[in-house]
Design an enzyme around this catalytic site. Structure first.
Site, short mmCIF file in Angstrom:
data_model
loop_
_atom_site.label_atom_id
_atom_site.label_comp_id
_atom_site.label_asym_id
_atom_site.label_seq_id
_atom_site.Cartn_x
_atom_site.Cartn_y
_atom_site.Cartn_z
CG ASP A 254 -1.68 1.31 1.52
OD1 ASP A 254 -2.44 1.70 0.67
OD2 ASP A 254 -1.52 1.55 2.59
CG LEU A 255 1.36 3.86 -2.93
CD1 LEU A 255 0.74 4.45 -4.05
CD2 LEU A 255 2.81 3.45 -3.03
CG ASP A 256 -1.50 7.88 0.55
OD1 ASP A 256 -0.85 8.80 0.52
OD2 ASP A 256 -2.29 7.40 -0.56
CE LYS B 67 -5.13 -0.94 -1.55
NZ LYS B 67 -4.31 -0.61 -0.38
CB THR C 172 -2.37 2.71 -3.99
OG1 THR C 172 -3.09 4.14 -3.47
CG2 THR C 172 -2.45 2.88 -5.54
N GLY C 173 -5.42 2.72 -2.91
CA GLY C 173 -6.68 3.40 -3.39
C GLY C 173 -6.44 4.63 -4.62
CG ASN D 49 -7.61 0.04 1.29
OD1 ASN D 49 -7.03 0.24 2.41
ND2 ASN D 49 -7.37 1.01 0.43
CG ASP E 64 -2.17 2.17 6.37
OD1 ASP E 64 -2.62 1.95 5.20
OD2 ASP E 64 -2.35 3.62 6.72
#
Length: 272
Positions: A11-13, A195, A45-46, A221, A218
């Site tokens: 994931d990113l953020d 994902k 990611t979203g 999702n 985190d």
């Protein structure tokens, strides 16, 4: 070379990116080193692919893959579409009619043409300053529903989304995937979009399986991705609901410390 994992999925953020939503130097060095060893880099990611392309450009991972909009799209670094699962247009038009308090909640959509929102909120741009990805303000009652990856609602507080979530689950729960990507961001995708599902589709063309992946996340999702990977790791500051949903998974440090990079360096025996 005997690698502990064939792919790194993150994931990113709140996970791979710093709290300022940037890519740290240690993270860049680590992912470049892993790719040189033959490890696949997959960012899940979203965010929209335009956002992620910019981030991957800074990392310099040439063979990386992007799982975007929580799994509604999968693209390679060249932008080639590898997988797509859109919301049906008629369903999107119904989602646009969702009632909410416009003083506390804004509605957004990611579509093939870009990012659309019902109101101008400059603070939202902080999440996209690395890429310059920007929104278009529209009247959703007159907006089309074509090529929709997701419709999402951002509240000033998590409590602002309680009634919205109840409405969405009651009316659309059987035909959509509804999940929080952040404490105050509720997202709606087509049924069976996640994902984890997108990763499954991607691996159908690879010579390894989910058990050969290490994943980091985190948010809610990330549940399927983290649960299905051979090794799933949760960030220290993750959504408490994720920690409760996946109590068996290891909790590592925070994104402030670039803990994904540090964990990967230990797993793959990379020197500092």
């Amino acid at each position: 070379m005997n690698l502990p994992f064939r792919a790194m999925v993150s994931d990113l953020d709140g996970t791979l990116l710093t709290p300022e939503h940037l890519v740290g130097d240690l993270t860049i060095d680590t992912l470049r080193a892993l790719e040189q060893k033959g490890v696949d880099i997959i960012l899940a990611t979203g965010r929209n692919h335009t956002d992620v392309s910019s981030i991957l450009g800074k990392i310099g991972a040439e063979r990386a893959v992007m799982i975007t909009s929580n799994g509604a799209r999968v693209r390679d670094l060249q932008g080639n579409l590898l997988y797509s699962n859109s919301l049906p247009e008629e369903l999107v038009l119904e989602l646009y009619k969702t009632p909410f308090d416009t003083s506390k909640v804004c509605m957004n959509s990611y579509q093939d043409e870009g990012w659309f929102t019902n109101k101008d909120i400059p603070a939202m741009r902080q999440f996209h300053k690395e890429s310059g990805f920007d929104y278009n303000v529209v009247d959703f009652s007159k907006h089309h529903g074509r090529g929709t990856e997701k419709v999402f609602f951002i509240g000033k507080t998590p409590e602002d989304l309680v009634e919205v979530e109840t409405y969405l689950r009651d009316k659309f729960g059987d035909v959509t995937t509804i999940v929080y990507s952040a404490l105050a961001c509720l997202e709606v995708m087509n049924k069976n979009v996640s994902k984890g599902d997108a990763l499954k589709h991607l691996l159908e063309s690879r010579e390894y399986e989910l058990k050969d992946c290490i994943a980091f996340g985190d948010g809610m999702n990330d549940v399927e991705m983290l649960s299905w990977a051979g090794k799933g790791c949760i960030m220290k500051d993750a959504d408490i609901r994720l920690k409760m949903a996946c109590p068996e998974l290891e909790v590592i440090g925070s994104n402030k410390e670039e803990s994904v990079a540090r964990y990967l360096r230990t797993q793959f025996g990379l020197d500092y």
